[in-house]
Write a protein that holds these residues in place. Structure first.
Motif, PDB file in Angstrom:
ATOM      1  N   LYS A 152      29.862 -50.991 -73.010  1.00 19.12           N
ATOM      2  CA  LYS A 152      30.624 -50.783 -74.199  1.00 19.12           C
ATOM      3  C   LYS A 152      31.375 -49.808 -74.317  1.00 19.12           C
ATOM      4  CE  LYS A 152      26.296 -51.899 -76.697  1.00 19.12           C
ATOM      5  NZ  LYS A 152      25.552 -51.584 -77.825  1.00 19.12           N
ATOM      6  N   CYS A 153      32.492 -49.721 -75.361  1.00 17.78           N
ATOM      7  CA  CYS A 153      33.261 -48.702 -75.428  1.00 17.78           C
ATOM      8  C   CYS A 153      32.803 -47.222 -75.649  1.00 17.78           C
ATOM      9  CB  CYS A 153      34.448 -48.915 -76.800  1.00 17.78           C
ATOM     10  SG  CYS A 153      35.426 -47.430 -76.980  1.00 17.78           S
ATOM     11  N   GLU A 154      33.254 -46.166 -75.185  1.00 16.96           N
ATOM     12  CA  GLU A 154      32.476 -44.805 -74.892  1.00 16.96           C
ATOM     13  C   GLU A 154      32.985 -44.029 -76.158  1.00 16.96           C
ATOM     14  OE1 GLU A 154      33.240 -42.147 -71.984  1.00 16.96           O
ATOM     15  OE2 GLU A 154      34.970 -43.568 -71.509  1.00 16.96           O
ATOM     16  N   LEU A 155      33.987 -44.532 -76.960  1.00 16.22           N
ATOM     17  CA  LEU A 155      34.462 -43.904 -78.054  1.00 16.22           C
ATOM     18  C   LEU A 155      33.645 -44.324 -79.389  1.00 16.22           C
ATOM     19  CD1 LEU A 155      38.444 -44.199 -77.543  1.00 16.22           C
ATOM     20  CD2 LEU A 155      37.000 -42.284 -77.322  1.00 16.22           C
ATOM     21  N   PRO A 156      33.322 -43.492 -80.489  1.00 14.33           N
ATOM     22  CA  PRO A 156      32.596 -43.791 -81.485  1.00 14.33           C
ATOM     23  C   PRO A 156      33.255 -44.883 -82.194  1.00 14.33           C
ATOM     24  CG  PRO A 156      33.372 -41.679 -81.833  1.00 14.33           C
ATOM     25  CD  PRO A 156      33.665 -41.880 -80.601  1.00 14.33           C
ATOM     26  N   GLU A 157      32.573 -45.835 -82.984  1.00  7.86           N
ATOM     27  CA  GLU A 157      33.208 -46.940 -83.676  1.00  7.86           C
ATOM     28  C   GLU A 157      34.027 -46.445 -84.838  1.00  7.86           C
ATOM     29  OE1 GLU A 157      30.511 -50.047 -84.881  1.00  7.86           O
ATOM     30  OE2 GLU A 157      29.700 -50.296 -82.912  1.00  7.86           O
ATOM     31  N   SER A 158      33.763 -45.198 -85.148  1.00  9.97           N
ATOM     32  CA  SER A 158      34.385 -44.738 -86.497  1.00  9.97           C
ATOM     33  C   SER A 158      35.913 -44.301 -86.165  1.00  9.97           C
ATOM     34  CB  SER A 158      33.773 -43.201 -86.956  1.00  9.97           C
ATOM     35  OG  SER A 158      33.630 -41.999 -85.940  1.00  9.97           O
ATOM     36  N   ILE A 159      35.978 -44.316 -84.987  1.00  3.99           N
ATOM     37  CA  ILE A 159      37.689 -44.241 -84.889  1.00  3.99           C
ATOM     38  C   ILE A 159      38.333 -45.458 -84.482  1.00  3.99           C
ATOM     39  CG2 ILE A 159      37.308 -41.744 -84.480  1.00  3.99           C
ATOM     40  CD1 ILE A 159      37.817 -42.120 -81.438  1.00  3.99           C
ATOM     41  N   HIS A 160      37.566 -46.618 -84.240  1.00  3.75           N
ATOM     42  CA  HIS A 160      38.149 -47.859 -83.959  1.00  3.75           C
ATOM     43  C   HIS A 160      39.340 -48.174 -84.861  1.00  3.75           C
ATOM     44  CE1 HIS A 160      34.877 -49.231 -80.658  1.00  3.75           C
ATOM     45  NE2 HIS A 160      35.250 -47.832 -80.400  1.00  3.75           N
ATOM     46  N   SER A 161      39.024 -48.154 -85.995  1.00  4.70           N
ATOM     47  CA  SER A 161      39.783 -48.393 -87.015  1.00  4.70           C
ATOM     48  C   SER A 161      41.048 -47.559 -87.441  1.00  4.70           C
ATOM     49  CB  SER A 161      39.083 -48.742 -88.568  1.00  4.70           C
ATOM     50  OG  SER A 161      38.727 -47.455 -88.865  1.00  4.70           O
ATOM     51  N   GLU A 162      40.730 -46.258 -86.896  1.00  2.00           N
ATOM     52  CA  GLU A 162      42.124 -45.523 -86.767  1.00  2.00           C
ATOM     53  C   GLU A 162      42.964 -45.764 -85.693  1.00  2.00           C
ATOM     54  OE1 GLU A 162      41.151 -41.312 -87.444  1.00  2.00           O
ATOM     55  OE2 GLU A 162      39.375 -41.917 -88.377  1.00  2.00           O
ATOM     56  N   ILE A 163      42.392 -46.065 -84.559  1.00  2.00           N
ATOM     57  CA  ILE A 163      43.268 -46.380 -83.459  1.00  2.00           C
ATOM     58  C   ILE A 163      43.925 -47.807 -83.802  1.00  2.00           C
ATOM     59  CG2 ILE A 163      43.268 -47.497 -81.099  1.00  2.00           C
ATOM     60  CD1 ILE A 163      40.931 -45.545 -80.653  1.00  2.00           C
ATOM     61  N   VAL A 164      43.394 -48.562 -84.298  1.00  2.00           N
ATOM     62  CA  VAL A 164      44.223 -49.972 -84.920  1.00  2.00           C
ATOM     63  C   VAL A 164      45.111 -49.591 -85.960  1.00  2.00           C
ATOM     64  CG1 VAL A 164      43.617 -52.165 -85.929  1.00  2.00           C
ATOM     65  CG2 VAL A 164      41.956 -51.485 -84.034  1.00  2.00           C
ATOM     66  N   ASP A 165      44.863 -48.837 -86.953  1.00  2.00           N
ATOM     67  CA  ASP A 165      45.959 -48.352 -87.698  1.00  2.00           C
ATOM     68  C   ASP A 165      47.169 -47.666 -87.271  1.00  2.00           C
ATOM     69  OD1 ASP A 165      44.300 -49.534 -89.984  1.00  2.00           O
ATOM     70  OD2 ASP A 165      43.572 -47.604 -90.514  1.00  2.00           O
ATOM     71  N   LEU A 166      46.903 -46.880 -86.215  1.00  2.00           N
ATOM     72  CA  LEU A 166      47.884 -46.218 -85.630  1.00  2.00           C
ATOM     73  C   LEU A 166      48.809 -47.165 -84.855  1.00  2.00           C
ATOM     74  CD1 LEU A 166      46.103 -42.813 -84.342  1.00  2.00           C
ATOM     75  CD2 LEU A 166      48.204 -43.071 -85.989  1.00  2.00           C
ATOM     76  N   ALA A 167      48.147 -47.926 -84.223  1.00  2.00           N
ATOM     77  CA  ALA A 167      48.775 -49.137 -83.288  1.00  2.00           C
ATOM     78  C   ALA A 167      49.706 -49.953 -84.304  1.00  2.00           C
ATOM     79  CB  ALA A 167      47.931 -50.085 -82.278  1.00  2.00           C
ATOM     80  N   VAL A 168      49.013 -50.351 -85.633  1.00  2.00           N
ATOM     81  CA  VAL A 168      49.914 -51.109 -86.306  1.00  2.00           C
ATOM     82  C   VAL A 168      50.956 -50.553 -86.949  1.00  2.00           C
ATOM     83  CG1 VAL A 168      49.561 -52.329 -88.535  1.00  2.00           C
ATOM     84  CG2 VAL A 168      47.993 -52.728 -86.964  1.00  2.00           C
ATOM     85  N   ASN A 169      50.901 -49.210 -87.335  1.00  2.00           N
ATOM     86  CA  ASN A 169      51.877 -48.384 -87.643  1.00  2.00           C
ATOM     87  C   ASN A 169      53.159 -48.135 -86.670  1.00  2.00           C
ATOM     88  OD1 ASN A 169      51.103 -48.170 -90.217  1.00  2.00           O
ATOM     89  ND2 ASN A 169      49.907 -46.183 -89.545  1.00  2.00           N
ATOM     90  N   MET A 170      52.604 -47.994 -85.338  1.00  2.00           N
ATOM     91  CA  MET A 170      53.689 -47.824 -84.328  1.00  2.00           C
ATOM     92  C   MET A 170      54.632 -49.076 -84.287  1.00  2.00           C
ATOM     93  SD  MET A 170      51.424 -45.585 -81.569  1.00  2.00           S
ATOM     94  CE  MET A 170      52.303 -46.042 -79.989  1.00  2.00           C
ATOM     95  N   PHE A 171      53.769 -50.120 -84.391  1.00  2.00           N
ATOM     96  CA  PHE A 171      54.527 -51.500 -84.020  1.00  2.00           C
ATOM     97  C   PHE A 171      55.533 -51.556 -85.313  1.00  2.00           C
ATOM     98  CE2 PHE A 171      54.883 -56.063 -84.710  1.00  2.00           C
ATOM     99  CZ  PHE A 171      55.341 -56.489 -83.297  1.00  2.00           C
TER     100      PHE A 171
END
Length: 188
Positions: A152-171
């Protein structure tokens, strides 16, 4: 680039940053480094951690244990290092015309293309004896597999959506930039 936050957003932004910092605390590592040799210029070189469970990702802080120095310490004392750019290490080289006095050991991050490893180089003056260097850094998160659920990912699920949002904004930002730079074929 400085980020500014309005008074009305201050509490919200502070809570977001605190939560994110708490979320990645598990990636923060403090490790004593072992010297791997010296450079041609006389700097002590330390290889940054590279094993998967401790692989170096981002510098946070470092300190050295030193003896001597301009303060004439008799025993080894813990001193914070100053992070400098590699191109500025030349200021710390002893030459026939320059004998620098370095108040805090200078450290620079170096990537060696011949060995494919990352290093930290530490510069001290002629009056200082360098003991050891302790590095505080963020390590890379461990790889995980979502297909079979074995790891499993060791980062908490609470920041998964933030990571995706940042990646989309970068793209989106990069896409807008490419559209602005690209010239139409009919204009010359």
């Amino acid at each position: 680039m400085m980020n500014y936050v309005g008074d009305d957003q201050m509490e919200t932004e502070t809570n977001i940053h605190t939560r994110n910092t708490d979320s990645i605390k598990s990636l923060l590592v403090e490790k004593e480094l072992t010297a791997t040799g010296t450079t041609i210029n006389g700097f002590t070189r330390y290889r940054l951690p590279y094993v998967p469970t401790e692989e170096y990702f981002l510098y946070v802080h470092s300190f050295s244990k030193v003896k001597g120095t301009y303060k004439q310490y008799k025993d080894f004392v813990r001193v914070d290092n100053q992070l400098v750019k590699y191109r500025n290490l030349g200021k710390f080289i002893k030459t026939a015309y320059n004998t620098p006095i370095i108040r805090q050991p200078a450290v620079a991050l170096v990537s060696d293309p011949t060995t494919k490893y990352n290093y930290i180089e530490v510069a001290v003056d002629a009056y200082t004896t360098l003991g050891n260097v302790t590095l505080t850094y963020y390590r890379k998160p461990l790889r995980f597999n979502t297909t079979d659920g074995a790891s499993k990912c060791e980062l908490p699920e609470s920041i998964h959506s933030e990571i995706v949002d940042l990646a989309v904004n970068m793209f989106i930002t990069e896409g807008k930039y490419r559209l602005q730079v690209k010239q139409p074929n009919n204009q010359q």
